[in-house]
Design a protein around this motif. Structure first.
Motif, mmCIF file in Angstrom:
data_model
loop_
_atom_site.group_PDB
_atom_site.id
_atom_site.type_symbol
_atom_site.label_atom_id
_atom_site.label_comp_id
_atom_site.label_asym_id
_atom_site.label_seq_id
_atom_site.Cartn_x
_atom_site.Cartn_y
_atom_site.Cartn_z
ATOM 1 N N GLN A 290 0.829 -1.205 0.000
ATOM 2 C CA GLN A 290 0.000 0.000 0.000
ATOM 3 C C GLN A 290 0.865 1.257 0.000
ATOM 4 O O GLN A 290 0.523 2.253 -0.665
ATOM 5 C CB GLN A 290 -0.920 0.004 1.217
ATOM 6 C CG GLN A 290 -2.021 -1.042 1.154
ATOM 7 C CD GLN A 290 -2.841 -1.118 2.428
ATOM 8 O OE1 GLN A 290 -2.340 -0.826 3.525
ATOM 9 N NE2 GLN A 290 -4.105 -1.513 2.305
ATOM 10 N N SER A 293 2.087 1.968 -3.472
ATOM 11 C CA SER A 293 1.009 2.489 -4.307
ATOM 12 C C SER A 293 0.707 3.950 -3.998
ATOM 13 O O SER A 293 0.570 4.785 -4.897
ATOM 14 C CB SER A 293 -0.249 1.645 -4.113
ATOM 15 O OG SER A 293 -1.305 2.116 -4.919
ATOM 16 N N LEU A 294 0.607 4.278 -2.724
ATOM 17 C CA LEU A 294 0.258 5.641 -2.313
ATOM 18 C C LEU A 294 1.352 6.658 -2.643
ATOM 19 O O LEU A 294 1.087 7.862 -2.718
ATOM 20 C CB LEU A 294 -0.032 5.676 -0.812
ATOM 21 C CG LEU A 294 -1.343 5.012 -0.367
ATOM 22 C CD1 LEU A 294 -1.360 4.821 1.143
ATOM 23 C CD2 LEU A 294 -2.545 5.839 -0.824
ATOM 24 N N ASN A 297 2.233 9.200 -7.986
ATOM 25 C CA ASN A 297 1.298 10.187 -8.514
ATOM 26 C C ASN A 297 0.950 9.803 -9.951
ATOM 27 O O ASN A 297 1.655 10.153 -10.898
ATOM 28 C CB ASN A 297 1.910 11.585 -8.463
ATOM 29 C CG ASN A 297 0.900 12.678 -8.810
ATOM 30 O OD1 ASN A 297 -0.023 12.453 -9.589
ATOM 31 N ND2 ASN A 297 1.080 13.850 -8.224
ATOM 32 N N GLN A 337 -8.620 4.226 -2.608
ATOM 33 C CA GLN A 337 -7.269 4.282 -2.051
ATOM 34 C C GLN A 337 -6.262 3.528 -2.908
ATOM 35 O O GLN A 337 -5.068 3.834 -2.890
ATOM 36 C CB GLN A 337 -7.249 3.720 -0.632
ATOM 37 C CG GLN A 337 -5.861 3.755 0.014
ATOM 38 C CD GLN A 337 -5.889 3.353 1.475
ATOM 39 O OE1 GLN A 337 -6.662 3.882 2.250
ATOM 40 N NE2 GLN A 337 -5.039 2.398 1.844
ATOM 41 N N ALA A 340 -4.943 6.088 -5.297
ATOM 42 C CA ALA A 340 -4.774 7.443 -4.761
ATOM 43 C C ALA A 340 -3.302 7.742 -4.518
ATOM 44 O O ALA A 340 -2.452 6.849 -4.500
ATOM 45 C CB ALA A 340 -5.557 7.583 -3.455
ATOM 46 N N THR A 341 -2.999 9.035 -4.312
ATOM 47 C CA THR A 341 -1.657 9.472 -3.942
ATOM 48 C C THR A 341 -1.722 10.156 -2.579
ATOM 49 O O THR A 341 -2.495 11.100 -2.394
ATOM 50 C CB THR A 341 -1.086 10.465 -4.975
ATOM 51 O OG1 THR A 341 -1.112 9.864 -6.274
ATOM 52 C CG2 THR A 341 0.345 10.853 -4.626
ATOM 53 N N ASN A 342 -0.922 9.660 -1.643
ATOM 54 C CA ASN A 342 -0.872 10.258 -0.303
ATOM 55 C C ASN A 342 0.507 9.948 0.265
ATOM 56 O O ASN A 342 0.721 8.914 0.905
ATOM 57 C CB ASN A 342 -1.979 9.687 0.585
ATOM 58 C CG ASN A 342 -2.063 10.385 1.928
ATOM 59 O OD1 ASN A 342 -1.071 10.877 2.454
ATOM 60 N ND2 ASN A 342 -3.262 10.398 2.513
ATOM 61 N N LYS A 345 0.851 9.383 4.176
ATOM 62 C CA LYS A 345 0.393 8.055 4.584
ATOM 63 C C LYS A 345 1.352 6.975 4.091
ATOM 64 O O LYS A 345 1.636 5.997 4.809
ATOM 65 C CB LYS A 345 -1.015 7.810 4.033
ATOM 66 C CG LYS A 345 -1.620 6.467 4.409
ATOM 67 C CD LYS A 345 -1.899 6.369 5.897
ATOM 68 C CE LYS A 345 -2.661 5.103 6.222
ATOM 69 N NZ LYS A 345 -2.874 4.938 7.688
ATOM 70 N N ALA A 346 1.863 7.146 2.874
ATOM 71 C CA ALA A 346 2.786 6.166 2.310
ATOM 72 C C ALA A 346 4.034 6.033 3.179
ATOM 73 O O ALA A 346 4.490 4.919 3.473
ATOM 74 C CB ALA A 346 3.169 6.574 0.888
ATOM 75 N N GLN A 482 -4.049 -4.599 -2.113
ATOM 76 C CA GLN A 482 -3.022 -4.072 -3.013
ATOM 77 C C GLN A 482 -2.151 -5.214 -3.554
ATOM 78 O O GLN A 482 -0.922 -5.188 -3.538
ATOM 79 C CB GLN A 482 -2.140 -3.036 -2.313
ATOM 80 C CG GLN A 482 -1.547 -2.003 -3.255
ATOM 81 C CD GLN A 482 -2.566 -1.028 -3.806
ATOM 82 O OE1 GLN A 482 -3.120 -0.205 -3.100
ATOM 83 N NE2 GLN A 482 -2.820 -1.105 -5.117
#
Length: 522
Positions: A290, A293-294, A297, A337, A340-342, A345-346, A482
Motif C-alpha cells: 500500500q 502504491s500511495l 502520482n 485508495q 490514490a496518492t498520499n 500516509k505512504a 493491493q
C-alpha cells in the motif's frame, strides 16, 4: 472498432500496407502466443471457429453453423467445406481436436492453457492428472465438432476467436517437432494471410494474401510489410517519408499532432501495473504494498510522462471492459485508495513495514521493457518510490523477450507489466491473479479472492447478477489488499495515412485485423 471506412474510394492503388510494430515477432505457434505482436500476427495468419471483428464482436470463422444445448454445456459446430490450409489440405474437425489437445498438454507449456478451464477435463490435464485425449472435444467425421464444457461459460464464444483455440495442422507440427513455427516456412496457415520472409529473428516480416483461405475473395490487401520500429523518432520519420502507413505516437509527438485529422485515439482494454515479488519478505506485508502504491502520482505519470492520452486507472480492471444493467464494472468495483496518492500516509506505512521486517533500508529491483515508454515509466517510478524513507530502487530495463522470460521466472522485486483483455469480461483480468495462474508472476495469494473468482466461474456462471457480485468482490479484495498496483489505462494515439481504409481495431487481445483493409488513391 471500425476506424476508417471506404466511402466509395477508388481502389486501384497497390494493395500493400506498410505496418510498424514496437517489438519483434516472438512466435507464430497458436499454442504459445503470449504477447500482442504475436497475437496480432497469428490472428491474421490463422482462424478459429469464430473471428473477432469490429467493436470486439464475434463473427463467423471456420464454423459455418453451430448450436448450444439448453444448459450451455454442449456446443456443436459444423465446419465449412471450403476451409483449407495454405498447403491445400482441408481444415477438419480433427485439426481442432489436435490443436486444443496440444495446447493443454503440460509439455507444450502454453501460457494460455488456463483459458480451457471450462472445457471438460482441461484442468486435470494441465495438472498432469489426465491424458490430453480425455479433453472434452471430439470430431464426428470431417466437419462436425462437439465440445463439452463442465459448466456454462458466458464468454466462451469470444474465446473461440482467440489464438489458443485455433486449429493446428498435425502433420506439420510432427514434421518439424521443436522447430515447428520457428520460421515462416515451418508452418501452414488457414487464415486470410500467410507468413513469408520471417526467419525466427529479425525486425521485418511479411504477410501475404492466402489464396487458399475460404473467404479469400473478400481480402483486398495483397501484402502487409511489417517492420519493428523500436526508436519512436525513426518511426515517425518513416511515416512522414511515406515508408509506413501508421505510427503510434509518444507523448511529445501526440502533443504535436493531436489536432490532426489523421490522428486516432485507440482506447484499449489494457491496464499497466506493478507486480510485487511475494518471495521478498518485505513485499509480503500489505502495508508495504500500500505504501508503494500511495507514493505514486498517477496523474503526473499520465499527464507529463506518458502524455499520450492514457488515463489514471480506476483499478486493475479497465474502464469500458464490462457493463451490467448500465453500470461500468470499473466504477462498481472501485477502491479509491488503491489508485490514490498520499505521500504522508505512504511514508507512515513504509516505516511500519521496515520496522516489522527489522530493516532500516532496502533495495528493490524494478524490471521493465527497454522501450522509450518502458524506460520513462521506470525512471518516473524510481523517483516516486525513492521518496519513501530507506528505499533504493534500481531500474532494470531489458528487451521485451528478456523481460518476458524473467517475469515468468519471477526474477524481479518489482515488475512493470501490462495486460490486454482476451474477452469483454472482467474475468479476463481477475483470473490472472488467482493463486495458481501462470501469469501471477509475483505470487500474490488471497483465499477470499480465489473463492470469489471460482464462484463466478462455477456456481454463478449462469446467474448474471450473482456472477457480477462475485467479480466485484474479487476486484475489491485485490485492490484493498493491493495485490497489484495499477499505474495507467492505456490509450494509444496513432497517425494513419488517409489512403488506408477499413482498418479494423478492437481493444482486446490481438487488436488488429487486416482482412478487411484496403488501400485507396485518396
Amino acid at each position: 472498432m471500425l476506424l476508417l471506412t471506404g466511402c466509395g474510394a477508388k481502389t486501384t492503388a497497390t494493395q500493400q500496407l506498410n505496418w510498424g510494430e514496437k517489438a519483434p515477432l516472438q512466435t507464430i505457434d497458436p499454442a504459445k502466443v503470449a504477447d500482442v505482436v504475436s497475437s496480432t500476427t497469428v490472428n491474421n495468419l490463422d482462424e478459429g471457429l469464430f473471428r473477432i471483428g469490429q467493436n470486439a464482436k464475434v463473427k463467423p470463422g471456420v464454423a459455418q453453423h453451430y448450436k448450444v444445448s439448453a444448459d450451455g454445456k454442449t456446443w456443436t459446430f459444423q465446419l465449412r467445406k471450403t476451409a483449407k490450409w495454405s498447403n491445400g489440405d482441408p481444415v477438419t474437425a480433427r485439426d481442432f481436436v489436435y490443436g486444443w489437445r496440444r495446447t493443454v498438454t503440460p509439455a507444450t507449456k502454453s501460457q494460455y492453457a488456463y483459458l480451457f478451464d471450462h472445457v471438460a477435463n482441461a484442468t486435470a490435464i494441465t495438472a498432469g492428472k489426465k491424458r490430453p485425449s480425455q479433453l472434452g472435444i471430439k470430431a464426428v467425421g470431417q466437419r462436425k465438432l462437439v465440445v463439452t464444457l463442465t459448466r456454462a461459460q458466458p464468454y466462451f464464444k469470444t474465446l473461440l476467436g482467440t489464438a489458443a483455440f485455433f486449429p493446428q495442422h498435425q502433420a506439420t507440427v510432427t514434421k518439424y517437432g521443436r522447430k515447428y513455427a520457428t520460421r515462416a516456412n515451418r508452418a501452414v496457415y488457414n487464415g486470410p494471410f500467410k507468413l513469408v520472409k520471417w526467419t525466427g529473428t529479425g525486425k521485418q516480416w511479411t504477410l501475404q494474401r492466402n489464396p487458399k483461405y475460404w473467404d479469400a475473395k473478400a481480402v483486398r490487401l495483397h501484402q502487409v510489410n511489417v517492420s519493428v520500429m523500436s526508436d519512436q523518432r525513426t518511426w515517425l520519420n518513416q511515416y512522414q517519408a511515406g515508408k509506413v502507413d501508421a505510427v503510434t505516437l509518444d507523448g511529445t509527438q501526440y502533443a504535436q499532432y493531436r489536432n490532426s485529422k489523421d490522428v486516432h485515439l485507440r482506447r484499449g482494454a489494457a491496464t499497466f501495473f506493478l507486480e510485487m515479488q511475494q518471495r521478498h519478505g518485505l513485499l509480503k506485508q500489505r502495508r508495504a504494498r500500500q505504501a508503494l502504491s500511495l507514493a505514486i502520482n498517477r496523474r503526473e505519470l499520465v499527464k507529463n510522462v506518458l502524455a499520450d492520452g492514457s488515463a489514471v486507472p480506476a483499478g486493475f480492471i479497465p474502464r469500458g471492459l464490462m457493463r451490467y444493467r448500465g453500470t461500468d464494472f470499473a466504477a462498481a468495483s472501485r477502491v479509491p485508495q488503491a489508485t490514490a496518492t498520499n505521500l504522508t500516509k505512504a511514508r507512515q506505512l513504509w516505516r511500519q513495514a521496515l520496522k516489522a521486517s527489522g530493516r532500516s533500508h532496502v533495495t528493490l529491483s524494478l524490471l521493465a521493457d527497454d522501450t522509450p515508454v518502458g524506460k520513462a515509466t521506470a525512471e518516473f517510478l524510481q523517483s516516486e518510490l525513492e521518496r519513501l524513507p530507506g528505499l533504493t530502487v534500481k531500474p532494470v530495463t531489458v528487451p521485451f523477450n528478456v523481460r518476458l522470460s524473467r517475469s515468468q521466472a519471477g526474477q524481479f522485486d518489482l515488475l512493470v507489466n501490462g495486460w490486454i483483455a482476451n474477452v469483454p469480461d472482467a474475468s479476463s483480468f481477475s483470473n490472472l491473479m488467482t493463486t495458481t495462474n501462470s501469469y501471477n508472476h509475483g505470487g500474490w495469494s488471497n483465499a477470499v479472492y480465489d473463492q470469489a473468482v471460482k464462484q463466478a466461474d462455477v456456481q454463478d456462471a449462469n446467474r448474471p447478477a450473482a456472477r457480477w457480485r462475485d467479480l466485484v468482490t474479487a476486484e475489491k479484495q485485490l485492490m484493498t489488499d493491493q495485490g497489484v498496483i495499477p499505474l495507467y489505462q492505456r490509450v494509444q494515439a496513432q497517425l494513419v495515412r488517409p489512403r488506408v481504409k477499413r482498418l479494423v481495431y478492437f481493444p482486446l487481445g490481438a487488436q488488429w485485423d487486416f482482412s478487411e483493409s484496403v488501400i485507396t488513391r485518396k
